[in-house]
Design an enzyme around this catalytic site. Structure first.
Site, mmCIF file in Angstrom:
data_model
loop_
_atom_site.group_PDB
_atom_site.id
_atom_site.type_symbol
_atom_site.label_atom_id
_atom_site.label_comp_id
_atom_site.label_asym_id
_atom_site.label_seq_id
_atom_site.Cartn_x
_atom_site.Cartn_y
_atom_site.Cartn_z
ATOM 1 N N ASP A 56 35.482 49.789 50.897
ATOM 2 C CA ASP A 56 35.758 51.073 50.252
ATOM 3 C C ASP A 56 34.733 51.428 49.181
ATOM 4 O OD1 ASP A 56 36.659 49.031 48.620
ATOM 5 O OD2 ASP A 56 38.778 49.533 48.831
ATOM 6 N N ASN A 71 50.425 47.477 43.909
ATOM 7 C CA ASN A 71 51.371 48.285 44.701
ATOM 8 C C ASN A 71 51.304 47.952 46.198
ATOM 9 O OD1 ASN A 71 49.013 49.469 45.562
ATOM 10 N ND2 ASN A 71 49.444 51.520 44.783
ATOM 11 N N HIS A 79 48.522 47.821 48.090
ATOM 12 C CA HIS A 79 47.435 48.406 48.892
ATOM 13 C C HIS A 79 46.453 47.342 49.349
ATOM 14 C CE1 HIS A 79 44.935 49.383 45.009
ATOM 15 N NE2 HIS A 79 44.385 48.341 45.593
ATOM 16 N N GLU A 108 46.785 53.201 50.355
ATOM 17 C CA GLU A 108 47.863 53.243 49.377
ATOM 18 C C GLU A 108 49.225 53.326 50.086
ATOM 19 O OE1 GLU A 108 47.267 52.526 46.419
ATOM 20 O OE2 GLU A 108 45.904 53.883 45.370
HETATM 21 C C1 F6R Z 1 38.420 46.487 46.635
HETATM 22 C C2 F6R Z 1 39.684 46.887 47.278
HETATM 23 C C3 F6R Z 1 40.985 46.846 46.546
HETATM 24 C C4 F6R Z 1 41.135 45.607 45.650
HETATM 25 C C5 F6R Z 1 42.491 45.618 44.958
HETATM 26 C C6 F6R Z 1 42.646 44.450 44.004
HETATM 27 O O1 F6R Z 1 37.317 46.643 47.511
HETATM 28 O O2 F6R Z 1 39.660 47.281 48.405
HETATM 29 O O3 F6R Z 1 42.029 46.847 47.492
HETATM 30 O O4 F6R Z 1 41.005 44.456 46.424
HETATM 31 O O5 F6R Z 1 42.648 46.814 44.248
HETATM 32 O O6 F6R Z 1 41.711 44.542 42.972
HETATM 33 P P1 F6R Z 1 41.488 43.351 41.934
HETATM 34 O O7 F6R Z 1 40.915 42.212 42.714
HETATM 35 O O8 F6R Z 1 40.488 43.902 40.944
HETATM 36 O O9 F6R Z 1 42.814 43.046 41.348
#
Ligand code: F6R
Length: 241
Positions: free
Chosen positions: A68, A136, A138, A143
């Protein structure tokens, strides 16, 4: 099917994730890696870079696709996922620039870029997909409420995700409101998935992923349908299992 590993420390979590990732790279020098950003994989990237320096594990014929990117910030922005990937990994190993593929945040036609990215992914399924997880539930930036049938698309970020990620920006207002993300279909296509989660804030999402009903309200729950998900956790993230 989940293969679950629980450790005491973040370093142990990163070491296990490193072993899983390195095995893929060494056993198939032409492997396609699906990569992730965020705090969770920072330790893994550090270990891959250290391993490259010491053992010269080569990425010359490896191809990568990132999950992403934030919409509306340029690649050179300090919080773009492009910058993250070069700072934490790409700039320190021998991967050719042309083998690196990432969603973009700025383009005169974001939808056309997402569609082209989707076609590339379909032609080059990931041998392994690295994932973090949102508080959440995701995965990527799929989401809660995202259809399980989606390919690469533009998504509106939930308020909770923007709050969670505000720690990287000067203020909540500076956190982008949209992202381009691989869809659930793209993630499920990977032969193997490696998911890293640490800290109590992830415990509910991890329990929902492994034990909850499969529901678009909890995007990670779809991973119950995947044949091989290696889940690497610390004790805090595992505490609701
Ligand atoms: C990042 C991504 C997100 C993160 C998630 C957790 O490329 O796709 O899904 O993996 O938001 O983020 P952290 O590791 O910062 O808690």
């Amino acid at each position: 099917m989940f293969e679950i590993h629980v450790f005491d420390t973040y370093d142990q979590v990163s070491e296990k994730a490193f072993e899983v990732m390195k095995e893929v790279v060494v056993s198939n020098p032409r492997a396609v890696l699906g990569l992730a950003t965020g705090s969770s994989p920072v330790g893994l990237y550090k270990k891959l870079v250290d391993d490259f320096k010491v053992n010269r594990t080569s990425y010359k014929t490896i191809t990568t696709y990132n999950l992403d990117e934030y919409v509306g910030i340029p690649q050179e922005h300090e919080q773009s996922y492009y910058t993250f990937m070069f700072q934490n990994f790409f700039a320190h190993v021998d991967i050719p620039h042309e083998n690196i593929h990432m969603p973009v945040g700025i383009s005169n036609d974001l939808k056309a870029y997402a569609d082209a990215y989707e076609l590339e992914l379909q032609k080059h399924p990931q041998d392994i997909q690295l994932l973090g997880i949102g508080s959440n539930g995701h995965i990527g930036f799929n989401e809660p409420g995202t259809s399980f049938d989606m390919g690469t698309h533009i998504v509106d970020l939930k308020e909770q995700t923007r709050i969670d990620n505000a720690r990287f920006f000067a203020s909540l207002d500076d956190v982008p409101t949209q992202a381009m993300t691989m869809g659930i279909q793209d993630i499920l296509r990977a032969k193997k998935i490696l998911l890293i989660a640490t800290g109590e804030k992830k415990a509910k999402a991890i329990a929902g992923m492994i034990e909850g009903p499969i529901s678009e309200a909890v995007p990670c729950s779809i991973l119950q349908k995947h044949p091989h998900v290696v889940v690497v956790l610390d004790k805090e993230a595992a505490k609701e299992l």
